[in-house]
Scaffold this motif. Structure first.
Motif, PDB file in Angstrom:
ATOM      1  N   TRP A 180      29.419  75.061   8.204  1.00 42.08           N
ATOM      2  CA  TRP A 180      30.272  76.214   7.923  1.00 42.08           C
ATOM      3  C   TRP A 180      30.373  76.422   6.412  1.00 42.08           C
ATOM      4  O   TRP A 180      30.295  75.467   5.646  1.00 42.08           O
ATOM      5  N   ILE A 181      30.589  77.669   6.038  1.00 39.78           N
ATOM      6  CA  ILE A 181      30.717  78.037   4.623  1.00 39.78           C
ATOM      7  C   ILE A 181      32.072  78.714   4.417  1.00 39.78           C
ATOM      8  O   ILE A 181      32.442  79.635   5.162  1.00 39.78           O
ATOM      9  N   LEU A 182      32.796  78.235   3.416  1.00 38.26           N
ATOM     10  CA  LEU A 182      34.065  78.844   3.011  1.00 38.26           C
ATOM     11  C   LEU A 182      33.853  79.537   1.671  1.00 38.26           C
ATOM     12  O   LEU A 182      33.661  78.879   0.645  1.00 38.26           O
ATOM     13  N   SER A 183      33.855  80.864   1.674  1.00 40.46           N
ATOM     14  CA  SER A 183      33.710  81.609   0.431  1.00 40.46           C
ATOM     15  C   SER A 183      35.046  81.668  -0.296  1.00 40.46           C
ATOM     16  O   SER A 183      36.103  81.435   0.298  1.00 40.46           O
ATOM     17  N   ASP A 184      34.996  81.968  -1.597  1.00 37.09           N
ATOM     18  CA  ASP A 184      36.202  81.965  -2.439  1.00 37.09           C
ATOM     19  C   ASP A 184      37.003  80.693  -2.204  1.00 37.09           C
ATOM     20  O   ASP A 184      38.229  80.713  -2.008  1.00 37.09           O
ATOM     21  N   ALA A 185      36.273  79.570  -2.253  1.00 32.61           N
ATOM     22  CA  ALA A 185      36.835  78.295  -1.818  1.00 32.61           C
ATOM     23  C   ALA A 185      37.996  77.825  -2.672  1.00 32.61           C
ATOM     24  O   ALA A 185      38.858  77.078  -2.184  1.00 32.61           O
ATOM     25  N   ASN A 186      38.047  78.217  -3.935  1.00 29.27           N
ATOM     26  CA  ASN A 186      39.143  77.760  -4.797  1.00 29.27           C
ATOM     27  C   ASN A 186      40.387  78.630  -4.697  1.00 29.27           C
ATOM     28  O   ASN A 186      41.391  78.364  -5.353  1.00 29.27           O
ATOM     29  N   GLY A 187      40.320  79.686  -3.873  1.00 30.29           N
ATOM     30  CA  GLY A 187      41.477  80.562  -3.690  1.00 30.29           C
ATOM     31  C   GLY A 187      41.735  81.488  -4.853  1.00 30.29           C
ATOM     32  O   GLY A 187      42.761  82.177  -4.880  1.00 30.29           O
ATOM     33  N   ILE A 188      40.818  81.519  -5.822  1.00 29.73           N
ATOM     34  CA  ILE A 188      40.981  82.376  -7.004  1.00 29.73           C
ATOM     35  C   ILE A 188      40.006  83.549  -6.896  1.00 29.73           C
ATOM     36  O   ILE A 188      38.814  83.351  -6.657  1.00 29.73           O
ATOM     37  N   GLY A 189      40.501  84.743  -7.056  1.00 32.41           N
ATOM     38  CA  GLY A 189      39.624  85.903  -7.067  1.00 32.41           C
ATOM     39  C   GLY A 189      39.441  86.555  -5.718  1.00 32.41           C
ATOM     40  O   GLY A 189      38.805  87.607  -5.619  1.00 32.41           O
ATOM     41  N   GLY A 190      39.937  85.977  -4.684  1.00 29.25           N
ATOM     42  CA  GLY A 190      39.818  86.568  -3.362  1.00 29.25           C
ATOM     43  C   GLY A 190      40.291  85.592  -2.306  1.00 29.25           C
ATOM     44  O   GLY A 190      40.426  84.386  -2.558  1.00 29.25           O
TER      45      GLY A 190
ATOM     46  N   GLN B  10      45.924  77.586   2.098  1.00 30.70           N
ATOM     47  CA  GLN B  10      45.139  78.806   2.199  1.00 30.70           C
ATOM     48  C   GLN B  10      44.983  79.192   3.670  1.00 30.70           C
ATOM     49  O   GLN B  10      44.968  78.327   4.546  1.00 30.70           O
ATOM     50  N   PHE B  11      44.869  80.489   3.903  1.00 27.02           N
ATOM     51  CA  PHE B  11      44.713  80.992   5.271  1.00 27.02           C
ATOM     52  C   PHE B  11      43.463  81.875   5.314  1.00 27.02           C
ATOM     53  O   PHE B  11      43.538  83.104   5.230  1.00 27.02           O
ATOM     54  N   PRO B  12      42.308  81.222   5.425  1.00 27.54           N
ATOM     55  CA  PRO B  12      41.058  81.974   5.350  1.00 27.54           C
ATOM     56  C   PRO B  12      40.920  82.969   6.494  1.00 27.54           C
ATOM     57  O   PRO B  12      41.401  82.749   7.614  1.00 27.54           O
ATOM     58  N   SER B  13      40.228  84.051   6.218  1.00 33.28           N
ATOM     59  CA  SER B  13      39.863  84.995   7.267  1.00 33.28           C
ATOM     60  C   SER B  13      38.627  84.461   7.998  1.00 33.28           C
ATOM     61  O   SER B  13      38.005  83.492   7.581  1.00 33.28           O
ATOM     62  N   GLY B  14      38.284  85.120   9.086  1.00 33.47           N
ATOM     63  CA  GLY B  14      37.137  84.700   9.876  1.00 33.47           C
ATOM     64  C   GLY B  14      37.507  83.621  10.870  1.00 33.47           C
ATOM     65  O   GLY B  14      38.604  83.048  10.844  1.00 33.47           O
ATOM     66  N   THR B  15      36.594  83.330  11.764  1.00 38.39           N
ATOM     67  CA  THR B  15      36.787  82.264  12.746  1.00 38.39           C
ATOM     68  C   THR B  15      36.664  80.919  12.060  1.00 38.39           C
ATOM     69  O   THR B  15      35.656  80.640  11.397  1.00 38.39           O
ATOM     70  N   ALA B  16      37.685  80.098  12.203  1.00 33.44           N
ATOM     71  CA  ALA B  16      37.696  78.799  11.520  1.00 33.44           C
ATOM     72  C   ALA B  16      36.901  77.766  12.302  1.00 33.44           C
ATOM     73  O   ALA B  16      36.805  77.838  13.532  1.00 33.44           O
TER      74      ALA B  16
END
Length: 626
Positions: free
Chosen positions: A207-217, A168-174
């Motif tokens: 830190w919080i990772l939203s849509d953590a399972n990669g499903i739905g967003g 996964q390549f999350p948006s936001g500052t990692a």
């Protein structure tokens, strides 16, 4: 039970009330193991907690520590990923354990062959599991280098299809690359929360990772900003309660030296970041210096009031805590922590530190005098904590207006209590304006029973000790002798020893006398503690620091025989204690007559960033006599 270990994993099946433990390292740098254990009734509900070593079917995973594990309760399946073999090799393999808790059938290992490109080999990453969509999410970890990448494994248990890796390549500052962090899953909001870890040094960020399972967003990173700084931790453990939205972390290493692996429990409210005011708090009393502590031998209970908390800019405390069974617990290798916060009725004293607090077991009252609300604001008020041990009723604060001339406001004075005559004896201290006292005051009817407490200033004969703060005293109530040792006047610690005869002012003129004990004396110091073994006429001295702003932290303990000089010349001898002694000053201490234990609580220490310590330490055979 299992051998001592680290870097293992543990998951819990609520339905069978079993904890499943796998792998870990049993020494450093090795070896690692691949044992599988269950602990039945780990919460002691439904029976005695019992360890069992399981013998699973199938090919066992190679030995390892630092791996991750997630558990699917609906299928009783545990999934492990990665780790190290304790010899410098790292894994990125995936293993699935069916019938994991062994409650109905034999557990069976199978190595999975996931589709997709797998994460690089690593240890001390963190994983969460979405049991609805059967997705495992992994963040970070360290192998040849630390990482901050995010991976998901769909069909993670292999029961709904072939497991498949996806980066996964999350948006936001990692978050910065790290290992040894913790992660927990907020399933209702599909969020992974991570805390701490090691990235050059231990970290305290969340830190919080939203849509953590990669499903739905697409997953997205945001940093959780709490109302106060989080604890610096790595290689710790964490749990999350979705009802209260509270996370709890335990143990781990910190920013302190490695030898000070942390054993505290911290809680984070609004841990998923969706409420306002996410706040870190420590379970148990906050670390503090200059507290007052009394001991009730009947209930084996230490009662602590106030003190100065650790950390720049923090205000003094006026909380009350009780540690129940403190001496009995200490007969084991470690003191059991049984802290209970007490909430007395009545208006409490103002927050303070450097006060005196003496416990009278006859009235079950703690007598509080003076202290400072800051280093420039001293107090001279008098308080009683009624029913202090909670055995005869709810504790209650009583503000006392004593008769007689009141002593000038002061803090860091020395005080002793005469239980036979109900007299509080006070010596010295500082006026919070760079001035120091050498006066002696007594408070009759000190516990408020039998008459109005009354202050009287004594005028002892002979040359008195130099004015000072942070001295320590013991009191021989049978012979009415007060012994005063060391302290400071804003600089280097003293090393002198004085006796005040007729110390309570009720049996003749008090007289000062300086002792010159035989033997090699302790180094000069301040902020030490002294306790008295009356049966053997021995003073036990521990700890301190070489000067008020010194850098030589002391952990030595000494015995002064013939302490009151009535049976012979006092003599110093150094105790040769086994075990690692803590370095403490401005702590509290008491002596258990029945167990011959010196018990030490709190105080400042040699640790730099968060100096005040909240641990309890016990010196057994404290008087040096077998």
């Amino acid at each position: 039970p299992p051998h001592d270990r680290f870097g293992h994993t543990a998951v819990y099946n609520r339905a069978s009330n079993r904890m499943i433990v796998f792998g870990g390292g049993t020494g450093f740098p090795g070896p690692c193991v691949n044992e599988l254990w269950t602990l039945t009734n780990p919460n002691s509900v439904g029976g005695t907690a019992t360890w069992s070593l399981l013998t699973p079917a199938g090919t066992l995973p190679p030995v390892r520590e630092g791996h991750t594990a997630v558990y699917d309760s609906s299928t009783n399946t545990m999934v492990i990923f990665g780790g190290t073999d304790c010899t410098g090799n790292y894994y990125n393999d995936l293993w699935i354990l069916s019938n994991a808790d062994g409650s109905t059938r034999t557990p069976t290992w199978n190595q999975a062959q996931p589709l997709g490109t797998p994460p690089s080999a690593r240890s001390q990453s963190a994983a969460i599991y979405d049991s609805v969509d059967h997705v495992m999410t992994i963040f970070g970890g360290g192998g040849t280098s630390k990482t901050n990448d995010v991976w998901t494994l769909s069909n993670a248990t292999g029961t709904t299809g072939t497991p498949t890796w996806t980066q996964q390549f999350p948006s936001g500052t990692a978050p910065a690359a790290r290992s040894g962090h913790v992660a927990f899953y907020d399933a209702a909001n599909n969020q992974m929360v991570i805390h701490g870890g090691m990235g050059g040094s231990s970290r305290n960020d969340t830190w919080i990772l939203s849509d953590a399972n990669g499903i739905g967003g697409n997953p997205a990173w945001t940093q959780l900003v709490s109302t106060d700084p989080g604890p610096y931790r790595a290689s710790h453990a964490a749990i999350y309660d979705p009802v209260s939205k509270k996370a709890v972390i335990f143990g781990g290493t910190s920013q302190l030296p490695v030898t000070y692996t942390d054993d505290h429990v911290f809680a984070l409210t609004n841990a998923n970041g969706l409420g306002s005011g996410s706040t870190w708090s420590q379970y148990g009393p906050a670390p503090r210096s200059h507290p007052s502590a009394g001991y009730d031998a009947v209930s084996d209970q230490m009662i602590v009031f106030g003190g100065q908390p650790a950390g720049a800019g923090l205000s003094p405390l006026n909380d009350v805590w009780a540690e129940v069974g403190v001496v009995a617990s200490g007969q084991a290798s470690l003191v059991g922590m049984n802290w209970v916060q007490v909430f007395p009725s009545g208006t409490p004293p103002a927050p303070r530190f450097g006060q005196s607090g003496l416990y009278d077991s006859n009235s079950d009252r703690m007598i509080i005098f003076g202290g400072g609300t800051s280093t420039t604001s001293c107090l001279n008020d008098l308080w009683l904590l009624d029913d202090a041990n909670s055995a005869n009723g709810a504790p209650a604060w009583l503000s006392i207006t004593a008769s007689g001339k009141i002593p000038p406001a002061r803090m860091d004075h020395a005080a002793a209590y005469d239980p036979l005559r109900n007299v509080l004896i006070v010596f010295g201290g500082t006026n919070c304006s760079s001035g120091y006292f050498q006066d002696v005051w007594v408070l009759t009817n000190a516990n408020g029973e039998g008459g109005t407490p009354t202050w009287t200033k004594l005028n002892p004969a002979n040359t008195p000790p130099a004015a000072r703060e942070n001295a320590s005293v013991i009191y021989d109530s049978v012979n009415n002798v007060l012994l005063l040792y060391a302290g400071d006047a804003g600089g280097a610690g003293f090393s002198d020893l004085w006796a005040l005869s007729n110390a309570n002012g009720q049996a003749g003129t008090p007289r000062w006398r300086q002792f010159a004990p035989t033997g090699t004396p302790p180094n000069g110091r301040t902020g030490q503690s002294t306790v008295y073994d009356a049966a053997n006429n021995r003073m036990i001295m521990y700890g301190g620091i070489n000067a008020i702003n010194g850098t030589r932290f002391l952990w030595d303990s000494w015995i002064l025989t013939n302490a009151n000089s009535l049976g012979g010349t006092p003599a110093w001898s150094s105790e040769k204690a086994t075990g690692t002694a803590p370095e403490r000053y401005f702590h509290s201490a008491f002596y258990s007559v029945s167990k011959n234990d010196l018990v030490v609580f709190g105080g400042d220490s040699q640790i730099g960033q968060y100096p005040a310590d909240d641990h309890i330490f016990i010196l057994s055979t404290a008087n040096g006599l077998k």
